[in-house]
Design an enzyme around this catalytic site. Structure first.
Site, PDB file in Angstrom:
ATOM      1  N   ASP A 240       0.859  -0.855  -0.042  1.00 19.77           N
ATOM      2  CA  ASP A 240      -0.112   0.144  -0.032  1.00 19.77           C
ATOM      3  C   ASP A 240       0.689   1.606   0.018  1.00 19.77           C
ATOM      4  O   ASP A 240       2.317   1.112  -0.839  1.00 19.77           O
ATOM      5  CB  ASP A 240      -0.977  -0.061   1.238  1.00 19.77           C
ATOM      6  CG  ASP A 240      -2.350   0.594   0.872  1.00 19.77           C
ATOM      7  OD1 ASP A 240      -2.897   1.800   0.662  1.00 19.77           O
ATOM      8  OD2 ASP A 240      -3.442  -0.421   0.857  1.00 19.77           O
TER       9      ASP A 240
ATOM     10  N   HIS B 132      -3.857   6.206   3.051  1.00 15.02           N
ATOM     11  CA  HIS B 132      -4.515   4.159   2.861  1.00 15.02           C
ATOM     12  C   HIS B 132      -3.290   3.784   3.288  1.00 15.02           C
ATOM     13  O   HIS B 132      -4.999   2.292   4.094  1.00 15.02           O
ATOM     14  CB  HIS B 132      -4.504   4.588   1.563  1.00 15.02           C
ATOM     15  CG  HIS B 132      -5.267   3.260   1.035  1.00 15.02           C
ATOM     16  ND1 HIS B 132      -4.849   2.201   0.310  1.00 15.02           N
ATOM     17  CD2 HIS B 132      -6.800   3.810   0.403  1.00 15.02           C
ATOM     18  CE1 HIS B 132      -6.060   2.169  -0.392  1.00 15.02           C
ATOM     19  NE2 HIS B 132      -6.896   2.685  -0.242  1.00 15.02           N
TER      20      HIS B 132
ATOM     21  N   SER C 188     -11.199  -0.882  -1.664  1.00 19.23           N
ATOM     22  CA  SER C 188     -10.279  -0.501  -0.603  1.00 19.23           C
ATOM     23  C   SER C 188     -10.606  -1.697   0.245  1.00 19.23           C
ATOM     24  O   SER C 188      -9.761  -1.958   1.342  1.00 19.23           O
ATOM     25  CB  SER C 188      -9.182  -0.197  -1.626  1.00 19.23           C
ATOM     26  OG  SER C 188      -8.802   0.766  -1.661  1.00 19.23           O
TER      27      SER C 188
END
Length: 482
Positions: free
Chosen positions: A119, A177, A370
């Site tokens: 990520d 994220h 996600s």
């Protein structure tokens, strides 16, 4: 009672286990205690031996019972609809709080199980760092459209910290994220603050492959290889590779690319390397609302995850296709507009920084495929915590077979084959691992998880009694207590 004790002493000698009479029950049966803890299956096997003795009428298993679902005290747990028990009636919940009880302890996640999170990298947070470790930075140096992608002044290096992935061409602030996905997976649970992780106790290894505005699929491929210990030129071998059981990729390309094309052999081979090493590979189906998925979700053997709302409807943004294996909580508005949008999406940890990391947030929100992906990774990690011998194929099969059907009349119910086999059910998946059957057999040497309180039941006929009596066989030892 004296006659019953004499009868039980005789049975003890024949069965080869010391049984102790405890007390009678209201129906005239007797409670009997075993000296050592037994699994449910071991208790059943012993009960069968006793059932074959003269004077034994019937045999059963007594098990420990308690309130269903462990409810952690994390401040924002009530908002985490994806974790709520079945008793709360949230249609789209993946029922993780029910799954935590299945293993016979409040937290069945094992720190020996590592989820490699490919990520944006790591942002340290007090509600997460106890369950995470550093990996590596695979973001290549260079620029695209004038943007210095790495964002940290260099290319690949041993520091997977997230310096911020803000994208000026898109007028987008840093997303944090990687922090959000890691917190969905493994935030510290039951600590009176923040949120609860879906797989408490499991560890997350941060492998950075996304920088400013995104990243290259070739960097993702090298990150995949490195996660499981495969050689990557110029990079030391991952010291934690042997414990990486699951790889989470909440990322993807534009939909419609064919992983079996020679143009994408590098990502296909990387996925195969990870699977050959025994890792379960999970990837987001994508948020373009298309009838196809991107890469790596479209590669064979990857668990491609779509997103559904709290009411179980497919989210309007979620890609759907025959490549999608199942859906998981992602929040948002339904594809058909027949049910309301989720007013609270997926709750996560966060950070206040718009460019570089600043103050930590103990509650933030996110969503999309996600966010759905780490829920599936968490379920796989809980399964692997209970049975480390499971293969990626077995995990895939169990997750697919235990998924709950999408609600009747919904898009997914009316379009079979587009949303996979159903909605993620973590409780059902962990129960299948505990109780079987395991597809293709299991590498597990034990006969099942310990029963709660380690109880077993057997039914006997009392000595010289005309009527038949039932005796419960109970193991001694401390009872599990939260």
């Amino acid at each position: 009672m004296d006659r019953a004790r004499e009868r039980i002493r005789g049975l003890s000698q024949k069965a080869g286990v010391a049984l102790t009479l405890k007390h009678p029950l209201g129906d005239g049966s007797f409670v009997v205690e075993m000296p050592q803890p037994k699994t449910v299956r071991e208790a059943q096997a012993l009960a069968q031996v006793l059932a074959g003795q003269p004077g034994v009428e019937s045999v059963g298993v007594d098990v420990w019972v308690r309130r269903q679902a462990f409810i952690p005290n994390d401040l924002h747990f009530p908002e985490q609809w994806a974790l709520q028990p079945a008793s709360q009636g949230v249609i789209g919940s993946a029922r993780f709080s029910d799954a935590w009880d299945v293993g016979g302890a409040a937290f069945i996640g094992s720190p020996s199980v590592i989820v490699a999170l490919i990520d944006t990298g790591r942002v340290r947070h007090a509600d997460l760092e106890a369950n995470e470790i550093d990996g590596h930075d695979f973001v290549s140096a260079g620029t695209i459209a004038g943007v210095e992608v790495a964002g940290d002044g260099d290319g690949r290096d041993p520091d997977p910290s997230d310096p911020g992935d803000y994208c000026e061409p898109d007028n987008a602030d840093s997303s944090w994220h990687g922090l959000k996905m890691a917190s969905i997976l493994a935030a510290v649970t039951h600590n009176l603050q923040g949120i609860a992780g879906a797989a408490p106790g499991v560890r997350v290894q941060h492998i950075r492959a996304l920088g400013r505005c995104g990243g290259w699929l070739s960097d993702v491929a090298d990150a995949l290889r490195w996660a499981v210990g495969a050689p990557v030129a110029g990079v030391p071998v991952n010291p934690s590779a042997a414990q990486v059981k699951v790889i989470n990729m909440s990322l993807g390309s534009l939909p419609g690319l064919d992983c079996n094309s020679s143009a994408y052999g590098y990502i296909r081979d990387a996925v195969r390397a990870a699977q050959s090493a025994g890792a379960v590979v999970v990837a987001a189906a994508g948020n373009e609302g298309q009838s196809s998925v991107g890469l790596p979700a479209g590669c064979d053997g990857v668990i491609a995850v779509g997103a559904h709302t709290s009411r179980g409807a497919l989210a309007g943004y979620s890609n759907r296709s025959s490549k999608v294996m199942l859906t998981a909580p992602g929040g948002g508005c339904p594809i058909d507009g027949l049910t309301p949008c989720d007013t609270v999406p997926i709750v996560s940890l966060g950070n206040t920084g718009t460019r570089q990391p600043q103050a930590n947030l103990w509650r933030d929100v996110t969503g999309g495929t996600s966010a759905a992906t780490p829920f599936v990774s968490a379920a796989a990690a809980l399964m692997m915590s209970l049975d480390g011998g499971l293969t990626p194929v077995q995990v895939r099969t169990i997750l697919a077979e235990t998924a709950r059907p999408h609600p009747a009349g919904s898009y997914c119910a009316n379009n079979p084959g587009m949303c996979g086999t159903g909605m993620l059910d973590a409780e059902a998946a962990v129960l299948r691992v505990r109780d079987g059957p395991i597809p293709g057999g299991s590498g597990r040497s034990g006969g099942g998880a310990l029963a709660w309180g380690w109880l077993a039941l057997l039914a006997l006929a009392a000595w010289r009694a005309r009527r038949l009596h039932t005796c419960r066989l109970r193991a001694s030892g401390g009872f599990f207590s939260k």
